[in-house]
Write a protein that holds these residues in place. Structure first.
Motif, short mmCIF file in Angstrom:
data_model
loop_
_atom_site.label_atom_id
_atom_site.label_comp_id
_atom_site.label_asym_id
_atom_site.label_seq_id
_atom_site.Cartn_x
_atom_site.Cartn_y
_atom_site.Cartn_z
N ASP A 46 43.99 60.49 13.32
CA ASP A 46 42.54 60.34 13.09
C ASP A 46 41.74 60.93 14.25
OD1 ASP A 46 43.05 59.20 10.63
OD2 ASP A 46 42.93 57.16 11.39
N PHE A 47 42.14 62.12 14.66
CA PHE A 47 41.45 62.94 15.67
C PHE A 47 41.54 62.42 17.10
CE2 PHE A 47 39.38 63.56 11.54
CZ PHE A 47 39.69 64.90 11.34
N SER A 48 42.43 61.46 17.34
CA SER A 48 42.69 60.98 18.70
C SER A 48 44.11 61.36 19.09
CB SER A 48 42.56 59.46 18.79
OG SER A 48 41.23 59.07 18.57
N VAL A 49 44.24 62.11 20.18
CA VAL A 49 45.57 62.52 20.65
C VAL A 49 46.33 61.28 21.10
CG1 VAL A 49 46.82 63.86 22.38
CG2 VAL A 49 44.77 64.82 21.30
N ILE A 50 47.57 61.18 20.67
CA ILE A 50 48.43 60.06 21.03
C ILE A 50 49.42 60.54 22.08
CG2 ILE A 50 50.04 58.30 20.20
CD1 ILE A 50 47.23 58.16 18.91
N PRO A 51 49.34 60.02 23.30
CA PRO A 51 50.31 60.42 24.33
C PRO A 51 51.72 60.03 23.89
CG PRO A 51 48.49 59.18 25.30
CD PRO A 51 48.36 59.06 23.81
N ARG A 52 52.68 60.89 24.19
CA ARG A 52 54.06 60.66 23.76
C ARG A 52 54.58 59.26 24.12
NH1 ARG A 52 58.22 64.13 21.88
NH2 ARG A 52 56.77 65.87 22.11
N PRO A 53 54.27 58.71 25.31
CA PRO A 53 54.76 57.36 25.62
C PRO A 53 54.22 56.28 24.67
CG PRO A 53 54.10 58.47 27.63
CD PRO A 53 53.64 59.33 26.49
N ASP A 54 53.11 56.58 23.98
CA ASP A 54 52.51 55.61 23.06
C ASP A 54 52.96 55.78 21.61
OD1 ASP A 54 51.18 54.54 25.22
OD2 ASP A 54 49.31 55.61 24.81
N TRP A 55 53.76 56.77 21.32
CA TRP A 55 54.17 57.03 19.94
C TRP A 55 54.83 55.80 19.31
CZ3 TRP A 55 56.56 62.57 19.21
CH2 TRP A 55 55.60 63.53 19.50
N ASN A 56 55.76 55.17 20.03
CA ASN A 56 56.47 54.02 19.46
C ASN A 56 55.57 52.82 19.20
OD1 ASN A 56 59.07 55.11 19.25
ND2 ASN A 56 59.45 54.76 21.42
N LYS A 57 54.44 52.76 19.89
CA LYS A 57 53.49 51.65 19.72
C LYS A 57 52.45 51.95 18.65
CE LYS A 57 52.85 51.83 24.27
NZ LYS A 57 52.17 51.64 25.54
N THR A 58 52.47 53.18 18.12
CA THR A 58 51.46 53.60 17.16
C THR A 58 51.91 53.28 15.74
OG1 THR A 58 50.77 55.37 18.65
CG2 THR A 58 50.07 55.55 16.36
N VAL A 59 51.37 52.19 15.19
CA VAL A 59 51.67 51.78 13.82
C VAL A 59 50.63 52.43 12.92
CG1 VAL A 59 51.89 49.83 12.23
CG2 VAL A 59 52.66 49.61 14.61
N LEU A 60 51.11 53.14 11.93
CA LEU A 60 50.21 53.89 11.05
C LEU A 60 49.63 53.00 9.96
CD1 LEU A 60 52.33 57.12 10.86
CD2 LEU A 60 50.28 56.72 12.24
N GLN A 61 48.45 53.38 9.52
CA GLN A 61 47.75 52.67 8.45
C GLN A 61 47.59 53.60 7.26
OE1 GLN A 61 46.82 49.41 9.00
NE2 GLN A 61 47.86 49.67 10.97
N ASP A 62 47.42 53.02 6.09
CA ASP A 62 47.22 53.80 4.88
C ASP A 62 46.03 54.74 5.06
OD1 ASP A 62 47.84 54.44 2.14
OD2 ASP A 62 46.02 53.34 1.58
N GLY A 63 46.24 56.01 4.77
CA GLY A 63 45.17 57.00 4.84
C GLY A 63 45.02 57.69 6.19
N ASN A 64 45.84 57.32 7.19
CA ASN A 64 45.75 58.00 8.49
C ASN A 64 45.95 59.49 8.32
OD1 ASN A 64 47.31 55.44 10.53
ND2 ASN A 64 45.16 55.98 10.48
#
Length: 66
Positions: free
Chosen positions: A37-55
């Protein structure tokens, strides 16, 4: 649930993390940057990034050249 990866629709289970979705769709993670959703996710945060419907996920691949 559905997410969009570079404007293509992908199905994934509710509560899926970013790496789970990338792996399930055979997306290589070497030399890429990812935005959700137009926010860069740093690689260390990938595992903490839970996706939502429509992302909307944008994958940018680094290339070398001259």
């Amino acid at each position: 649930m559905q997410v969009f990866i570079n404007d293509k629709v992908f199905e994934c289970p509710a509560g899926a993390t970013l790496p789970e979705v990338l792996e399930a769709n055979d997306i290589k993670t070497d030399n890429i940057a990812v935005a959700v959703d137009f926010s860069v996710i740093p690689r260390p945060d990938w595992n903490k990034t839970v996706l939502q419907d429509g992302n909307k996920i944008i994958i940018i691949k680094a290339v070398q050249g001259g």
